[in-house]
Every structure is written in structure tokens, then in C-alpha cells.
Motif scaffolding. Structure first.
Motif, short mmCIF file in Angstrom:
data_model
loop_
_atom_site.label_atom_id
_atom_site.label_comp_id
_atom_site.label_asym_id
_atom_site.label_seq_id
_atom_site.Cartn_x
_atom_site.Cartn_y
_atom_site.Cartn_z
N ALA A 55 -51.35 -15.96 79.37
CA ALA A 55 -51.79 -15.30 78.14
C ALA A 55 -52.95 -14.33 78.43
O ALA A 55 -52.98 -13.21 77.93
N LYS A 56 -53.88 -14.80 79.27
CA LYS A 56 -55.05 -13.97 79.61
C LYS A 56 -54.63 -12.69 80.30
O LYS A 56 -55.20 -11.63 80.05
N ARG A 57 -53.64 -12.78 81.20
CA ARG A 57 -53.17 -11.58 81.91
C ARG A 57 -52.77 -10.48 80.94
O ARG A 57 -52.85 -9.30 81.26
N PHE A 58 -52.25 -10.91 79.79
CA PHE A 58 -51.77 -9.94 78.81
C PHE A 58 -52.72 -9.82 77.61
O PHE A 58 -52.36 -9.21 76.60
N ASN A 59 -53.88 -10.47 77.73
CA ASN A 59 -54.91 -10.37 76.68
C ASN A 59 -54.43 -10.83 75.31
O ASN A 59 -54.71 -10.19 74.30
N ILE A 60 -53.72 -11.94 75.28
CA ILE A 60 -53.29 -12.49 73.99
C ILE A 60 -54.04 -13.81 73.76
O ILE A 60 -54.10 -14.65 74.66
N PRO A 61 -54.59 -13.99 72.57
CA PRO A 61 -55.29 -15.26 72.28
C PRO A 61 -54.38 -16.47 72.48
O PRO A 61 -53.21 -16.45 72.07
N PHE A 62 -54.94 -17.49 73.11
CA PHE A 62 -54.17 -18.69 73.46
C PHE A 62 -54.88 -19.90 72.87
O PHE A 62 -56.07 -20.12 73.11
N LYS A 63 -54.14 -20.68 72.08
CA LYS A 63 -54.74 -21.87 71.47
C LYS A 63 -54.07 -23.11 72.04
O LYS A 63 -52.83 -23.28 71.89
N ASP A 68 -51.69 -25.22 80.52
CA ASP A 68 -51.25 -24.57 81.76
C ASP A 68 -51.06 -23.05 81.66
O ASP A 68 -51.34 -22.32 82.60
N LEU A 69 -50.52 -22.58 80.54
CA LEU A 69 -50.13 -21.17 80.49
C LEU A 69 -51.23 -20.24 79.95
O LEU A 69 -50.97 -19.08 79.67
N TYR A 98 -40.71 -24.44 74.10
CA TYR A 98 -41.72 -25.36 73.57
C TYR A 98 -41.07 -26.74 73.47
O TYR A 98 -40.05 -26.90 72.79
N MET A 99 -41.62 -27.72 74.20
CA MET A 99 -40.93 -28.98 74.38
C MET A 99 -41.33 -30.04 73.36
O MET A 99 -41.51 -31.21 73.70
N GLN A 100 -41.50 -29.63 72.13
CA GLN A 100 -41.82 -30.57 71.05
C GLN A 100 -40.86 -30.31 69.91
O GLN A 100 -40.49 -29.17 69.65
N ILE A 101 -40.49 -31.38 69.21
CA ILE A 101 -39.66 -31.22 68.02
C ILE A 101 -40.57 -30.89 66.84
O ILE A 101 -41.60 -31.53 66.63
N ILE A 102 -40.19 -29.84 66.11
CA ILE A 102 -40.97 -29.43 64.94
C ILE A 102 -40.55 -30.31 63.76
O ILE A 102 -39.36 -30.51 63.53
N ALA A 137 -43.87 -6.53 62.56
CA ALA A 137 -44.07 -7.92 62.13
C ALA A 137 -45.04 -8.62 63.07
O ALA A 137 -45.35 -8.13 64.16
N LYS A 138 -45.53 -9.78 62.64
CA LYS A 138 -46.44 -10.58 63.46
C LYS A 138 -45.74 -11.84 63.95
O LYS A 138 -45.27 -12.65 63.15
N MET A 139 -45.71 -12.01 65.25
CA MET A 139 -44.96 -13.10 65.88
C MET A 139 -45.90 -14.03 66.64
O MET A 139 -46.74 -13.57 67.41
N ALA A 140 -45.77 -15.33 66.41
CA ALA A 140 -46.49 -16.31 67.23
C ALA A 140 -45.55 -16.90 68.25
O ALA A 140 -44.37 -17.10 67.96
N ILE A 141 -46.06 -17.15 69.45
CA ILE A 141 -45.24 -17.76 70.50
C ILE A 141 -45.74 -19.18 70.76
O ILE A 141 -46.95 -19.37 70.95
N PHE A 142 -44.82 -20.13 70.74
CA PHE A 142 -45.16 -21.51 71.09
C PHE A 142 -44.59 -21.79 72.48
O PHE A 142 -43.41 -21.53 72.73
N VAL A 143 -45.42 -22.31 73.38
CA VAL A 143 -44.94 -22.66 74.72
C VAL A 143 -45.45 -24.03 75.13
O VAL A 143 -46.33 -24.60 74.48
#
Lengths: 284, 284, 284, 284
Positions: free
Chosen positions: D131-139, D126-127, D172-176, D88-94
Motif C-alpha cells: 500500500a505504501k509503495r502506491f501511497n494508499i492509506p492502509f488500515k 503484511d501488505l 480477503y480471507m474472511q467471510i463477510i 467512484a470510490k473503491m475500498a480494497i480488502f486484502v
């Protein structure tokens, strides 16, 4: 105010606490915290005492000299005054498993561990990529039966060169020779993937599976020349059942190993561990 | 040698430990163990100090007088010198559930609890047979809305008559009125069958089941006039899953309740609990 | 509706589940719950299946006969149809420690254990008073080196006389001879006061203290002729530290032993345990 | 052999298990594992069934069609045939805390998580280094009160673009907003740093400290429009005492959060979670 932590171990005797705290008070210091333990069976006294002084470096040196002469020598103390601000230097030894290494380096990067990591040493090249991700120097020193002595000599030279204070074996799959261990007595922390003394030696998860245990564990301990028999620092366990095979044990064990090893490192860094009689006193 | 335990609570101040231990040393006593805690946020100091003296009762009384005048009053101490040999008197209040009662009486019969149990009080007659098995006097005092005040008066009279030191509510299903609570401040231990502050009030296992939690708990606390909001002494938990229904929760909870309540009783008996700011300091 | 629990163990084979559930459906039964396990390493299949029928006793006997001929024999099943309403008969063996005995008898009195306890056997007279409190017959059968064979013969005669289904060794400090064990294969439950395989044999708390472990445990297992090496049913642990001496270990261990032994009894009573390869499958 | 996992949820009815397993057998399939649960209170049936077939893709499609028509529709099943090999494809929110992010990315790099991580989204920059250390795109998508709607629209567009299957809120410190939640129903996993339902909302460690609890916890749950009230997937706890201040709670909590969140991700990935009545069934 200058903060210091006083570590004391000596034969148990009447009046130690009063004598020490009074001495500090006389020298215009303030005892802010005491943790103390007596092993009555062997008559051994242990104390970890936090204190603060408002005087300068010179006076502080005088204090230590006076403490040594007037208190430590008469009580036959094994003692140390430790500056909690100074970061120790830790070397990590690894082989091929990466989970403990990732865990330690992540904690370090997050600021959880007050330590410097100048060096990772491995008998395999596999984990160099992990070290690079965290910008830590990685030295590949292969170890074979034939080269073992030479390899350890190379390791020791590096440890000296980098002024390493203590070593963490983060799933390092080689036995350290007694001569090496002697040089870093109570300064090599290992993680063993079983609930010691159950399942020492190789392949403990396989043995645990075969025995049909309902709980598996991990143990961190200081390395001695007796394999997996050094003083235990920390242990943790997790439940398993018949639905779990050896691979499940190994996977569940990874989390145990990380938690247990990082706790042991933390206790060691914060100077909360005393070793005696092949056991540890861990102050909280 | 006479053993004594000194319990001290006062505003945090420089030199307390040195002053106290030095005073004991001067009076020919020996401090054998210190456990100490400072809540830096509120500036409160706590100490539990074990010591021994070789002098007689008369001198001991003089010691206490001198300690009070020279140390306790100047430092504004809330203090007590406690004789660990003396057994306290505990009353047990129950309703219909028998598991906590069986557990306490079995531990008592086994010699685990250094306490006297002169009295069991219940608002129902059901558990008289259990009390009889262990030869403990059982008083049935029914409680209804109308008779509550009179019933509590009867209970209080019994407690006085039997010189009860503290009360254990072993699944007693009645709310104690504030007037009663005031008379036994920090001396009534309750067991609540949830992981407080989750699920206060009635039927916590039902609420936990409805919420779909993966862990249930039990909490022992001192009773205050705010229901289930008193200072927490001990908590413990057990895992549950979708396969467990409310009845399973209740059954699993029985073991939790027994363990948690008996630990709280043990801490209280051994005078290891300090209460402040609606929280507890529990020495080990 | 008549409820029954079907227990099946056989070599793993394609189609077992479908075949069994279909057979039940054809016979107008309803499968309400399946728990199933395959040990792929050894190719062994286990199933615990709850079902209900609306037919009468005679038809039920026919069902069992048909199941045996058409399903069980072709699949080489080790099977049983078990009536969950019937209470088994359990004998308790004790020596001098009373905590496990109190725990079992209290649970029985509280209605937690669906079992009959017609008999307590002890090699010492000490716990007769406990048995009396709960009105259970108590037989004192002393055991010495010389009388061991005769004593076991007396025990076996009593077990037969009372039609005992299984035996619980609630801290019984005698080794059961192989001949006795053979007669009650997988029907003698022992509680050992260590986290097996660590610290088998005598005085495990002393050994654990000496080794300096940070966690102690208790293990319930079926007795085999190899001391403390039988199939493990349940284990539990509790944390210890340097502040605890051997007496503290023993005291903390008491709670462990009670919990672990009572869980093992419960699993056994509810027929949730399968034994194979000196291990257990415990259905939930 | 082609392996497949069949997930079924429907109203409980006589004969489901037999019907399903028999259908698979008829189609030359082999049922290798069943885990099944009935919530008798609400009459709901759940099953996770592993099976294998030796036929080709075309026949497999026919099997699914036949299963749907002959079994799923008559039984009103909510069902799915799931291929355990597909990642599966998982997005991470931080936001700013890095410990959960390090933990997830380390597990992923170690091969523990069978998932693709095409995207990390954060409301802070900040993070990005992690993300770069693990080569994952960060938006980096900042969120303020004013821009919230626009930011969520941007997020949703990215999720669609990257074909994200589910979202992990790793502190992730925001309410969805409810509209967003509706689009990913039971597909957003949050980690809350308390033992829910205790201490929902902001600063739970501070509240736990103030209440004086002896145990703190962490909870992973699916996000619903009611803050911290979604179906609980996993919970874990750790003991605390009076010696720990809020900072200690936070530090101890970090390990809890990592473990609990990673378990929830693993359960979700392995399709072991069923949601109903705001609760979860978690197969093992």
C-alpha cells in the motif's frame, strides 16, 4: 542431495538416452525427470534431464569432467549442467509504457520470479518513479539518431558492470543494433504487440484494426538482427469485434503483453528454452 | 525396422529410466522417444517409450519374455508392449442426439481415427439412418426399467461377439450398471455436457443457465460406477453471456461435445492415457 | 404476429433510432430487439432490429413502401426487411478435402443450419461419395488453366439455374476469377487455413511450422478479387508446440476450419453480417 | 455537449425503446448508443443508453424530473442517469496474498481504472508495504472469532467516513457477515479461485487437483449471504495437466484471479452490470 539440471542438444543418434541415464546411474546419481524431443526433419536431439547426487562439490566437478570427455565430446553435444538454485541477473529496458514494467516488478516483489533485477535502463525519464517504488536502480540513457552508438556503448558498459545475464525489452521503443544483439545472442527477450508474423513493425494494433481481424495477439521472442523475426517463445491472443476501436485494442493488448512477456521470462529463467533454426523448443 | 510402444507404470524407484533404456540398447533396440511422469505425492512412475528393433518376430517375443523377467517383475511394473499399427475395435452407444455420432463417423470416414467401428448400439431406433449412411451395423436394443438387465446382457453378448475393445457413449442417455462397468474398466468413454465437477447428472445446460455462469463446458471421462465421477480425460469450454438462453447453450455445447469426445477417443486409441487414483495422465 | 428483421446501414445522424422505432410504433408494430453500432471514425450507422406486427401481407407491403419513402430515402439508408423464416439456398464448392464438407452436411442433416443445399460443385470427382451419403446433387466440373473460363461459365449457369443465394468454398482449391466474384459480391464465403493476415496463399501450415509459431489459426472471409484479403467474418486458433510437425498442424487445423467455417455460414444465414470498408460488423 | 448514460430496468412492455428514444429526441437530446436485452423467460427489460445534450445543468435537472414522471413511473422503471466522468470510490480488502493488490494498484497507477482508492483494509499487517509503495492509506483491522462484530463495525465506520461506493475483496480471507453484505448489496465484488459452481469454499485448487480436472478457473461475483453463490460477473480458465501439482495450480491461478477481478471491477465502474435473479447482464 544435490539437484542439477542437465541440458543437452546434439545430432540425433541411437542410444543417447540410455548412454546418458546409464552414465548418471554409474556415478551414483538418480535421474528424476526427462523431457526429450527429436526434430526428425533436421535430425536434432534435445533433452532436459533433472537428476540428483549425494556426493560433494569436488566429486561433482569430476563428474562433469568425465561426462564431457566420455559422453559430450563423442556425441558432439552442446550441453550444460545448470544449478536451479542460482538466480540469474536480468536487466529491464523500457521507454514510456509502464504496464509491463509494473507487471514484472510486481511479480518479482511477490516472489514469482527467481531472478535478480539490478538494473532498469530507459531512453526516457518517465518511468523512474515506478522503479523507485520497487527500489530498483534506474538509468536514463537518452537515444537519438546521433547518439545511438554512444548510448549503446553506455548500455553495454552498464550491463557488463552489473554482470547482467539477460535483457528484457518491456516495450522498449528502440531498435537494438546488430552489434549489440550479437553480444547477447538468445539473451534479449522482446514483447511485440501483435500475433507475429502478422503485423510486424510499428503500430500493429492500428494495422490489426484496419484489417478488421477478429482476434489480436502478442508475441515474445528473442531479438535477432531481423526486426520482429527472431525465434518465438510464447504467443497469446484475445478476441475483438467491431465494437472495439484502436484504443480498445491497445487496452486489451496490455493484458496480453504482460502475460506473454512474463511467461517468456519464466521459461528463460527455468532454462526450458532451446533455440535452433530460428525456432524454439520449450520444455514444460 | 519394427516399431513398438512400451507403456510402463510402477512405484517410483531410482534408476528405472536408465535400466529400461539400457536393456533396450543391449537387445539392439533404439529408444526414439520417451515421455515420462512421476507423481511425487504418491510415488508413482509412468513412462511411454517409443522404440524400434530390426529383429524378427521370434526374437521380439524373446525380448518381451526377457523384459518381463528381468525388468518388469523386479520393478513391479504394470506394463504393455503395444503395436501402433493394429487398429482397435470400438462400439458406439447412442440414443437420439446425432451430432456426436455424425462427428465420429465423419472423422472415421475421413481417415482421422485409426479404429474399426463394427457396431453401433442404441436404445432408440432414430439414428439407424445415420449409421446406414456410413454403412455401420446398427443394433436397436430398447431399454426400460424392467428390461434393463436383459438389455445389458444382450449388449454384452454383442460386444463379445464383435470382439469390441472399448466403448464410446456418444450421448447415450442410459446409466450403465456397475456390473457392466466392471467388465469394461477404463474402457468406456463418456461425454458429459458440463464442465465437471460442476453440474453432474441430468440437464446440466439448464442448471448452468440458471446459475448464470459465463462459461460452459464439456467433459469426457471414463465411466465408473459413480455417475459423472470417473477419471477425466479431456475438457473444453466456450464463453456464454446473458444474451444466450438454454437453447443457445445446447447449440454451443454441441460443438464442445464433439471436439472433447473425439479428442478423448484419439488419446485412448493412441494409448496415451494412464488411469490411477481416479485421475488420468495424458501423454502428448 | 408476423416477425420481421429490419437491417439498416446509413450515414450516422442524430435521431435515427428514435425515428425508426417511433415509425414502427405508429404503424402498430413492436420493436422487440435492437442491436446497433456506430463506427465513429467513418460516421457509419448500423442497426439490426427485430419487430413484430399483427397486420396482414397487404398492410405489410404498405408499411415497407411508407418506410422507404418517409425514412429510408431521407436518411440515405441501405436497408432490407428480412423474413427469418425463409431458408436461403447455398451451393458448396469443394476439391478433395472432405472434413469441411462432412461437417456442413452433418450440421444440415442434424437441423443446425436453416438453409437449403441444392448443389455441390467440385473440380474433382473424389467427394461425390460424400454428397451421395447425404443425397445432395454433385456436379463434377474439372478446371484447368485452359478450361477455367468455360468451367466458370458452367458453374455460373448452374448457380442461376438452382437460384443459389450464396456460395461456400469448403476448401475449394481454385482461385475464383474477378468476374465471377463481382456477380456474388459478399456472397462467397471462403475458409483459409491460417490466422490471416499471417500466411496468406498456399501451404500456410507449412509456413507456420517453418516460422515456429506457438498458435495456428483459421479464417473465414468473403471472397474479393484480392486473394485472402476479403472482409474477415470469423477466426479461431489453437495452440501448437515444438512437438507438433506439419502433419499435426494440418490435423489440428481441420477442427479449426470446420468450426470457423460453420460459424461464418451461420452468421451469414442469420443475416448478422454487415460489410463495409473491407471489414465486417457481426451482430450477436 | 453534456454526455450521460441512462440505465433502465423494468418489466418488458411494447414500445419502451421508441418511447424513451423519442422522449430524448423531443428534449433536444441525441441517443448515440443503445444496448438492450430482454429476458423473455421472466419478461424483464434492460437498457443502457448513451446520449448527449447541449443544455445546461438546470435544464438537465428538469429533464430528469420529466423523465421520471412521464416515463419511469408509468413503466415501473428501476432507472438511473449516470455521469461517466465522475470517478467512484473503491475500498480494497486484502489479507496476505499480494498479487491481486499489486495488479489493481498497478492498473490504477497506469491510469487504466477510472476510480479513486481512498482506502485499503486488511485483517493482517503484511501488505502495508505494498500500500505504501502506491501511497494508499492502509488500515489494519484484525479479525478473530471474538472480535468479528466489532471489527466489522470499525470497517463500516471507515467505509462511511471515506464515502466508499463499492468494495473489492482482493483475496480477503474472511467471510463477510450478512448484516454487512446487506448494507453493500451488489456493491461487494469477490474473486473466488475456482470455476464456480465447481469447488466453492476453501482450498479450491487442492480440490481441483484431487479431482483431476484438465482446466482450472477463477470467478468474480457479487457477494451475497450465501458463500460463493452470488451473481457471477466474470469467469476465466486455464488448461492444466498431470504435470502440474497443486503449487502449479496456485501459480497459474494467480494470473487468472488478477485478470478476472480487474475485468469485474472495470465492468462495475463503467456501470455495465445489471443484477437480477442472482444472475448478471453485462453490457459490452
Amino acid at each position: 542431495m544435490k539437484k542439477a539440471t542437465l541440458l543437452i542438444n546434439c545430432p540425433d543418434k541411437k542410444g543417447i538416452i540410455a548412454t546418458v541415464t546409464n552414465f548418471i546411474l554409474e556415478k551414483k546419481g538418480n535421474t528424476t525427470y526427462i523431457e526429450q524431443h527429436v526434430d526428425h526433419e533436421v535430425g536434432e536431439f534435445f533433452m532436459r534431464l533433472a537428476c540428483e547426487f549425494d556426493h560433494d562439490e569436488e566429486k561433482f566437478a569430476l563428474f562433469k569432467k568425465a561426462f564431457n570427455e566420455q559422453i559430450a565430446i563423442p556425441y558432439a553435444m552442446n550441453w550444460e549442467m545448470y544449478n536451479p538454485k542460482k538466480a540469474a541477473k536480468m536487466a529491464i529496458f523500457v521507454s514510456k509504457y509502464d504496464h509491463c514494467l509494473y507487471d514484472i516488478l510486481s511479480r518479482h516483489a511477490s516472489g514469482e520470479l527467481h531472478v535478480k533485477i539490478p538494473l532498469i535502463i530507459s531512453n526516457h525519464p518517465d518511468l523512474e518513479a515506478v522503479a523507485k517504488r520497487f527500489n530498483i536502480p534506474f538509468k536514463h540513457i537518452p537515444v537519438t539518431k546521433e547518439t545511438k552508438a554512444a548510448s549503446e556503448a553506455t548500455q553495454l558498459k552498464l550491463l557488463e558492470e552489473y554482470k547482467i545475464d539477460f535483457i528484457v525489452l518491456a516495450r522498449y521503443m528502440q531498435i537494438i543494433s546488430p552489434g549489440f544483439v550479437d553480444k547477447y545472442r538468445n539473451k534479449i527477450i522482446n514483447i511485440h504487440h501483435s500475433f507475429l508474423p502478422a503485423f510486424p513493425g510499428a503500430k500493429p494494433y492500428h494495422s490489426a484494426y484496419k484489417r478488421g481481424v477478429k482476434i489480436i495477439g502478442a508475441t515474445s521472442h528473442y531479438v535477432t538482427s531481423d526486426l520482429d523475426e527472431g525465434p518465438i517463445i510464447e504467443q497469446e491472443i484475445v478476441r475483438v469485434s467491431h465494437i472495439h476501436n484502436v484504443q480498445d485494442f491497445i487496452l486489451k493488448g496490455r493484458d496480453l503483453e504482460k502475460i506473454v512477456l512474463s511467461k517468456a521470462i519464466q521459461y528463460h529463467l527455468q532454462r526450458k528454452v532451446w533455440v535452433y533454426n530460428n525456432k524454439t523448443v520449450i520444455f514444460s
